[in-house]
Design an enzyme around this catalytic site. Structure first.
Site, PDB file in Angstrom:
ATOM      1  N   CYS A   1      33.424  64.716  19.930  1.00 38.91           N
ATOM      2  CA  CYS A   1      33.459  65.635  21.077  1.00 38.91           C
ATOM      3  C   CYS A   1      32.057  66.119  21.448  1.00 38.91           C
ATOM      4  O   CYS A   1      31.779  66.412  22.606  1.00 38.91           O
ATOM      5  CB  CYS A   1      34.387  66.807  20.782  1.00 38.91           C
ATOM      6  SG  CYS A   1      36.110  66.277  20.744  1.00 38.91           S
TER       7      CYS A   1
ATOM      8  N   CYS B   1      33.847  68.379  16.590  1.00 38.96           N
ATOM      9  CA  CYS B   1      33.606  67.133  15.841  1.00 38.96           C
ATOM     10  C   CYS B   1      32.483  66.340  16.510  1.00 38.96           C
ATOM     11  O   CYS B   1      32.132  66.593  17.668  1.00 38.96           O
ATOM     12  CB  CYS B   1      34.888  66.299  15.725  1.00 38.96           C
ATOM     13  SG  CYS B   1      35.229  65.183  17.103  1.00 38.96           S
TER      14      CYS B   1
ATOM     15  N   HIS C   1      38.274  61.785  15.702  1.00 40.77           N
ATOM     16  CA  HIS C   1      38.594  63.046  16.386  1.00 40.77           C
ATOM     17  C   HIS C   1      39.985  63.553  15.967  1.00 40.77           C
ATOM     18  O   HIS C   1      40.159  64.740  15.694  1.00 40.77           O
ATOM     19  CB  HIS C   1      38.540  62.911  17.911  1.00 40.77           C
ATOM     20  CG  HIS C   1      39.247  64.039  18.592  1.00 40.77           C
ATOM     21  ND1 HIS C   1      38.670  65.278  18.780  1.00 40.77           N
ATOM     22  CD2 HIS C   1      40.540  64.148  19.026  1.00 40.77           C
ATOM     23  CE1 HIS C   1      39.558  66.100  19.319  1.00 40.77           C
ATOM     24  NE2 HIS C   1      40.700  65.438  19.484  1.00 40.77           N
TER      25      HIS C   1
ATOM     26  N   CYS D   1      36.767  71.509  20.386  1.00 37.42           N
ATOM     27  CA  CYS D   1      36.597  70.771  19.125  1.00 37.42           C
ATOM     28  C   CYS D   1      35.105  70.586  18.865  1.00 37.42           C
ATOM     29  O   CYS D   1      34.352  70.273  19.775  1.00 37.42           O
ATOM     30  CB  CYS D   1      37.291  69.415  19.218  1.00 37.42           C
ATOM     31  SG  CYS D   1      37.056  68.375  17.758  1.00 37.42           S
TER      32      CYS D   1
ATOM     33  N   ASP E   1      51.985  64.853   5.352  1.00 38.54           N
ATOM     34  CA  ASP E   1      51.339  63.573   5.630  1.00 38.54           C
ATOM     35  C   ASP E   1      52.012  63.010   6.867  1.00 38.54           C
ATOM     36  O   ASP E   1      53.183  63.307   7.122  1.00 38.54           O
ATOM     37  CB  ASP E   1      51.533  62.571   4.482  1.00 38.54           C
ATOM     38  CG  ASP E   1      52.911  61.937   4.531  1.00 38.54           C
ATOM     39  OD1 ASP E   1      53.885  62.592   4.118  1.00 38.54           O
ATOM     40  OD2 ASP E   1      53.032  60.788   5.020  1.00 38.54           O
TER      41      ASP E   1
ATOM     42  N   ASP F   1      52.914  57.578  -2.584  1.00 40.09           N
ATOM     43  CA  ASP F   1      54.370  57.648  -2.402  1.00 40.09           C
ATOM     44  C   ASP F   1      55.005  56.678  -3.398  1.00 40.09           C
ATOM     45  O   ASP F   1      54.312  55.939  -4.092  1.00 40.09           O
ATOM     46  CB  ASP F   1      54.745  57.343  -0.943  1.00 40.09           C
ATOM     47  CG  ASP F   1      54.361  55.951  -0.512  1.00 40.09           C
ATOM     48  OD1 ASP F   1      53.909  55.168  -1.356  1.00 40.09           O
ATOM     49  OD2 ASP F   1      54.504  55.637   0.678  1.00 40.09           O
TER      50      ASP F   1
HETATM   51 ZN    ZN Z   1      36.773  66.209  18.516  1.00 35.91          ZN
END
Ligand code: ZN
Length: 371
Positions: free
Chosen positions: A304, A301, A330, A299, A261, A89
């Site tokens: 999880c 990931c 996460h 999810c 963002d 930025d």
């Molecule tokens: Zn997750």
């Protein structure tokens, strides 16, 4: 820089943006790396989450450790061990956030460093220079963020100052990084249009929308997005700065925005707020103390897969740093999965169904809009 729209569904589009350090797919979410780090995540974590580009903060990095020092150490990419694209930025928004401590003139802005009180004078030219010292792949033009609310006259003179600064930024930009201009004009569509026309004349590589998510109502924001969606040139990437919640992102993609963002997924993770496919979950709440379920059953990931809500609740209560790290992982993974789902839906021509399912699963009303 090369930008190619590959698929579109009404205003929504799925594109590739080729930058000097690699390509990214859009719509894209850029995690915010304020101090040369996305708080709580290693670069390997970031890559695992599917992040292809991150945002670096000019204001923070120029104060600590200093852009000249980063340049001497080989640039921001080497310094933080991130070899993929970085957008920086301009520092303008953070300076604007200092409020009354800032003096703005035609030449630039004067303020004191919050760390050591040192007087700093920042101009459009040195904002570009700092971003180039950092080695940014997408350099943002230095602008003045218009106050909200603002009278037409104030919004107009602020936008016109930003456009004079934009012309100076273009002149000061020397490297092969991409240069994005920022449309200002507050909540006034005619000022927004004038700002866009001036940026198109200056010829910037991409167009950002600034001065939104500064306290306006959702209706006001959507009105500006709807207006801009008709005016923005198709062949340039579009970046909505500082937005936002998953539903804000989905809504803006509907109006043709390509890049986002926001500090929400990282900052909120540290406060126990987790984003899930069914809405926001506060891991601090008592019912999770004995819950063996993952944060989000949809999810995939590693958090999880391997940890329960009860464990994250415990880490939060005991103030363990691993709690913030896992929660951030996460949340960023969730945002990047959402962006992937959005891109796939546009590619496969099922974006209308995606929107319906998205709002249904969160019990939200779908706002009127294209598609
Ligand atoms: Zn997750």
């Amino acid at each position: 820089m090369k930008f190619k729209v590959k698929h579109s569904s009404d205003f929504a589009r799925c594109s590739s943006l080729e930058l000097r350090r690699g390509s990214i797919q859009t719509p894209a979410f850029m995690p915010v790396g304020t101090n040369g780090t996305v708080k709580g995540l290693s670069v390997d974590d970031l890559k695992e989450t599917g992040s292809e580009i991150i945002l670096g903060n000019t204001y923070h990095l120029m104060l600590r450790p200093g852009d000249e020092n980063i340049k001497k150490l080989g640039g921001l990419h080497k310094f933080m061990n991130w070899n993929n694209p970085i957008l920086t930025d301009s520092g303008g928004f953070q300076v604007w956030s200092l409020g009354e401590l800032v003096k703005i003139s035609e030449e630039g802005v004067r303020f004191s460093s919050p760390y050591d009180g040192k007087k700093i004078f920042m101009t459009p030219e040195n904002s570009i220079n700092i971003q180039e010292n950092l080695g940014s792949d997408i350099v943002m033009m230095f602008d003045e963020c218009t106050d909200y609310p603002s009278t037409f006259e104030n919004a107009k003179s602020s936008m016109e100052l930003s456009m004079r600064w934009a012309a100076r930024c273009k002149k000061a930009h020397k490297t092969d990084s991409a240069l994005f201009g920022i449309v200002q004009g507050g909540m006034y569509t005619d000022l927004r249009e004038q700002s866009l026309m001036e940026l198109l004349e200056i010829e910037t590589d991409g167009i950002a929308l600034g001065g939104l998510s500064v306290g306006e109502s959702k209706e006001e924001k959507l009105e500006i997005l709807a207006f801009m969606s008709e005016k923005l040139p198709i062949e340039k990437p579009r970046y909505l700065m500082g937005v936002g919640r998953p539903e804000d992102i989905v809504e803006a993609v509907r109006y043709g925005i390509d890049m986002f963002d926001c500090v929400l997924p990282t900052r909120n993770a540290r406060n126990g707020q987790l984003f899930t496919s069914e809405g926001v979950l506060n891991i601090r709440n008592a019912p999770y103390k004995m819950s063996d379920n993952p944060i989000d059953k949809n999810c995939y990931c590693k958090v999880c897969k391997n940890y329960s809500r009860a464990y994250l609740n415990h880490l939060d209560r005991t103030n363990e740093m691993l709690g913030s790290m896992l929660s951030t992982y996460h949340n960023i993974f969730y945002y990047q999965s959402l962006m992937k789902d959005i891109r796939n839906a546009i590619k496969n021509n099922i974006f209308a169904k995606f929107l319906k399912d998205f709002y249904n699963s969160r019990n939200l009303d779908m706002p009127e809009g294209p598609i």
